[in-house]
Motif scaffolding. Structure first.
Motif, PDB file in Angstrom:
ATOM      1  N   ASN A 189     -26.539  20.022   4.313  1.00 53.74           N
ATOM      2  CA  ASN A 189     -25.542  18.767   4.282  1.00 53.74           C
ATOM      3  C   ASN A 189     -25.456  18.356   2.820  1.00 53.74           C
ATOM      4  O   ASN A 189     -26.224  18.502   1.915  1.00 53.74           O
ATOM      5  N   VAL A 190     -23.946  18.360   2.443  1.00 50.79           N
ATOM      6  CA  VAL A 190     -23.707  17.523   1.224  1.00 50.79           C
ATOM      7  C   VAL A 190     -22.807  16.375   1.545  1.00 50.79           C
ATOM      8  O   VAL A 190     -22.005  16.521   2.458  1.00 50.79           O
ATOM      9  N   GLU A 191     -22.904  15.413   0.855  1.00 53.82           N
ATOM     10  CA  GLU A 191     -22.190  14.260   0.870  1.00 53.82           C
ATOM     11  C   GLU A 191     -22.101  13.392  -0.582  1.00 53.82           C
ATOM     12  O   GLU A 191     -22.913  13.947  -1.555  1.00 53.82           O
ATOM     13  N   TYR A 192     -21.096  12.685  -0.870  1.00 48.91           N
ATOM     14  CA  TYR A 192     -20.981  12.095  -1.861  1.00 48.91           C
ATOM     15  C   TYR A 192     -20.856  10.827  -1.909  1.00 48.91           C
ATOM     16  O   TYR A 192     -20.428   9.971  -0.895  1.00 48.91           O
ATOM     17  N   TYR A 193     -21.072   9.911  -2.930  1.00 52.43           N
ATOM     18  CA  TYR A 193     -21.136   8.502  -3.132  1.00 52.43           C
ATOM     19  C   TYR A 193     -19.980   7.978  -3.922  1.00 52.43           C
ATOM     20  O   TYR A 193     -19.810   8.427  -4.949  1.00 52.43           O
ATOM     21  N   ASP A 194     -19.319   6.964  -3.511  1.00 53.31           N
ATOM     22  CA  ASP A 194     -18.117   6.431  -4.377  1.00 53.31           C
ATOM     23  C   ASP A 194     -18.657   4.838  -4.650  1.00 53.31           C
ATOM     24  O   ASP A 194     -18.654   4.225  -3.755  1.00 53.31           O
ATOM     25  N   ALA A 195     -18.968   4.671  -5.786  1.00 52.64           N
ATOM     26  CA  ALA A 195     -19.223   3.666  -6.357  1.00 52.64           C
ATOM     27  C   ALA A 195     -18.271   2.404  -6.111  1.00 52.64           C
ATOM     28  O   ALA A 195     -18.432   1.264  -5.968  1.00 52.64           O
ATOM     29  N   LEU A 196     -16.935   2.797  -6.089  1.00 55.06           N
ATOM     30  CA  LEU A 196     -15.894   1.564  -5.949  1.00 55.06           C
ATOM     31  C   LEU A 196     -15.861   1.037  -4.554  1.00 55.06           C
ATOM     32  O   LEU A 196     -15.443   0.082  -4.149  1.00 55.06           O
ATOM     33  N   THR A 197     -16.248   1.968  -3.357  1.00 52.98           N
ATOM     34  CA  THR A 197     -16.242   1.585  -2.009  1.00 52.98           C
ATOM     35  C   THR A 197     -17.656   1.453  -1.519  1.00 52.98           C
ATOM     36  O   THR A 197     -17.884   0.712  -0.468  1.00 52.98           O
ATOM     37  N   ASN A 198     -18.709   1.640  -2.374  1.00 56.76           N
ATOM     38  CA  ASN A 198     -20.135   1.600  -1.878  1.00 56.76           C
ATOM     39  C   ASN A 198     -20.305   2.283  -0.444  1.00 56.76           C
ATOM     40  O   ASN A 198     -20.882   1.807   0.378  1.00 56.76           O
ATOM     41  N   GLU A 199     -19.811   3.498  -0.403  1.00 54.92           N
ATOM     42  CA  GLU A 199     -19.826   4.104   0.837  1.00 54.92           C
ATOM     43  C   GLU A 199     -20.284   5.555   0.383  1.00 54.92           C
ATOM     44  O   GLU A 199     -19.911   6.320  -0.728  1.00 54.92           O
ATOM     45  N   TRP A 200     -20.727   6.373   1.277  1.00 56.50           N
ATOM     46  CA  TRP A 200     -21.045   7.803   1.382  1.00 56.50           C
ATOM     47  C   TRP A 200     -20.056   8.509   2.375  1.00 56.50           C
ATOM     48  O   TRP A 200     -19.822   8.108   3.389  1.00 56.50           O
ATOM     49  N   TYR A 201     -19.577   9.743   1.974  1.00 53.14           N
ATOM     50  CA  TYR A 201     -18.800  10.891   2.489  1.00 53.14           C
ATOM     51  C   TYR A 201     -19.172  12.086   2.626  1.00 53.14           C
ATOM     52  O   TYR A 201     -19.561  12.749   1.535  1.00 53.14           O
ATOM     53  N   GLU A 202     -19.152  12.598   3.893  1.00 55.56           N
ATOM     54  CA  GLU A 202     -19.650  13.820   4.046  1.00 55.56           C
ATOM     55  C   GLU A 202     -18.622  14.981   4.129  1.00 55.56           C
ATOM     56  O   GLU A 202     -17.316  14.720   3.991  1.00 55.56           O
ATOM     57  N   ILE A 203     -19.164  15.859   2.994  1.00 54.46           N
ATOM     58  CA  ILE A 203     -18.112  17.148   2.971  1.00 54.46           C
ATOM     59  C   ILE A 203     -18.644  18.348   3.478  1.00 54.46           C
ATOM     60  O   ILE A 203     -19.731  18.397   4.080  1.00 54.46           O
ATOM     61  N   PHE A 204     -17.924  19.567   3.372  1.00 56.04           N
ATOM     62  CA  PHE A 204     -18.286  20.842   4.033  1.00 56.04           C
ATOM     63  C   PHE A 204     -19.740  21.115   3.443  1.00 56.04           C
ATOM     64  O   PHE A 204     -20.174  20.950   2.308  1.00 56.04           O
ATOM     65  N   SER A 205     -20.539  21.517   4.378  1.00 54.96           N
ATOM     66  CA  SER A 205     -21.676  22.055   4.150  1.00 54.96           C
ATOM     67  C   SER A 205     -21.614  23.338   3.029  1.00 54.96           C
ATOM     68  O   SER A 205     -20.546  24.106   3.121  1.00 54.96           O
ATOM     69  N   PHE A 206     -22.626  23.783   2.746  1.00 56.67           N
ATOM     70  CA  PHE A 206     -22.953  25.007   1.922  1.00 56.67           C
ATOM     71  C   PHE A 206     -22.137  26.339   2.919  1.00 56.67           C
ATOM     72  O   PHE A 206     -22.491  26.455   3.978  1.00 56.67           O
ATOM     73  N   PRO A 207     -21.457  27.039   2.243  1.00 57.47           N
ATOM     74  CA  PRO A 207     -20.851  28.373   2.907  1.00 57.47           C
ATOM     75  C   PRO A 207     -22.123  29.257   3.240  1.00 57.47           C
ATOM     76  O   PRO A 207     -22.813  29.507   2.453  1.00 57.47           O
ATOM     77  N   VAL A 208     -22.100  29.893   4.395  1.00 56.26           N
ATOM     78  CA  VAL A 208     -22.967  30.948   4.495  1.00 56.26           C
ATOM     79  C   VAL A 208     -22.845  32.145   3.649  1.00 56.26           C
ATOM     80  O   VAL A 208     -24.011  32.667   3.113  1.00 56.26           O
ATOM     81  N   MET A 209     -21.730  32.692   3.238  1.00 55.76           N
ATOM     82  CA  MET A 209     -21.392  33.431   2.135  1.00 55.76           C
ATOM     83  C   MET A 209     -20.656  32.834   0.840  1.00 55.76           C
ATOM     84  O   MET A 209     -19.965  31.916   1.377  1.00 55.76           O
ATOM     85  N   TYR A 210     -20.753  33.321  -0.281  1.00 54.93           N
ATOM     86  CA  TYR A 210     -19.963  32.804  -1.303  1.00 54.93           C
ATOM     87  C   TYR A 210     -18.424  33.313  -1.205  1.00 54.93           C
ATOM     88  O   TYR A 210     -18.154  34.324  -0.393  1.00 54.93           O
ATOM     89  N   GLY A 211     -17.557  32.399  -1.535  1.00 55.73           N
ATOM     90  CA  GLY A 211     -16.299  32.851  -1.613  1.00 55.73           C
ATOM     91  C   GLY A 211     -15.647  31.490  -0.901  1.00 55.73           C
ATOM     92  O   GLY A 211     -16.171  30.748  -0.108  1.00 55.73           O
ATOM     93  N   CYS A 212     -14.315  31.536  -0.661  1.00 56.35           N
ATOM     94  CA  CYS A 212     -13.321  30.392  -0.047  1.00 56.35           C
ATOM     95  C   CYS A 212     -12.662  31.000   1.183  1.00 56.35           C
ATOM     96  O   CYS A 212     -12.511  32.452   1.280  1.00 56.35           O
TER      97      CYS A 212
END
Length: 212
Positions: A189-212
């Motif tokens: 799991n990967v998430e990010y915090y925004d100090a302006l909103t004081n909230e954490w947001y989930e983003i896409f997990s690591f890809p199984v293989m490199y690439g898009c």
């Protein structure tokens, strides 16, 4: 080993007289690489070693007040501070924190955190020092931020995933928490915090293989 990205080569900077250490903190500041605390299977260190990139030599600087491993360090405001928060001293997870000023070669204790934290993630963001980690019993979702002007720790919004021993970085004014151990298994799991909103947001997990 040190990687010289300009020459695209690795340079051996090993000091064979120095005892090996693991679980230490590392930070780069003003042309020096600092190796902070750690463990050698026998002893937990409060010592700090500094590597001079120009002369490629190691020197010892002032020791910390507390012995620590599983420790994280960060640099704040482009100044001399390397903050040491939490860690493990061989008996318990630590709540204490301190900073180092290379100009005076001194460590100074600051206010303790609200929670004991080891396997801790520490980073400077939005003029504060942010931390997460393990309190000796549970991997924590809670996060707190240190204000160096008021010498106080304040809780911020909790992470979506409990984690310790995770990657942490600031990109585009957002604080990212990446992977780690959630108490049962390693997590993608990967998430990010925004100090302006004081909230954490989930983003896409690591890809199984490199690439898009």
């Amino acid at each position: 080993m040190a990687y010289d990205y300009r020459a695209n080569c690795w340079v051996n900077v090993t000091n064979n007289l120095e005892r090996p250490r693991a679980y230490h903190g590392a930070a780069f500041l003003n042309g020096y690489v600092y190796s902070v605390g750690g463990f050698d299977r026998v002893e937990h260190f409060n010592s700090v070693r500094r590597f001079d990139l120009t002369t490629r030599t190691w020197n010892e600087v002032a020791p910390m007040h507390s012995r620590r491993c599983y420790v994280s360090v960060t640099v704040l405001n482009g100044f001399i501070y390397i903050y040491i928060c939490g860690g493990f001293n061989g008996n318990e997870c630590l709540q204490t924190a301190e900073y180092f000023n290379p100009e005076t070669n001194q460590w100074t204790m600051i206010s303790p955190m609200n929670s004991r934290r080891s396997g801790i993630g520490v980073i400077a963001y939005a003029d504060h020092v942010f931390v997460g980690g393990f309190d000796g019993n549970n991997r924590l979702r809670t996060a707190e931020a240190y204000n160096p002007h008021s010498n106080t720790w304040n809780l911020v919004s909790s992470m979506l995933t409990p984690r310790s021993n995770f990657g942490i970085e600031v990109i585009d004014d957002r604080l990212f928490a990446v992977g780690g151990f959630n108490g049962f298994t390693t997590t993608f799991n990967v998430e990010y915090y925004d100090a302006l909103t004081n909230e954490w947001y989930e983003i896409f997990s690591f890809p199984v293989m490199y690439g898009c």
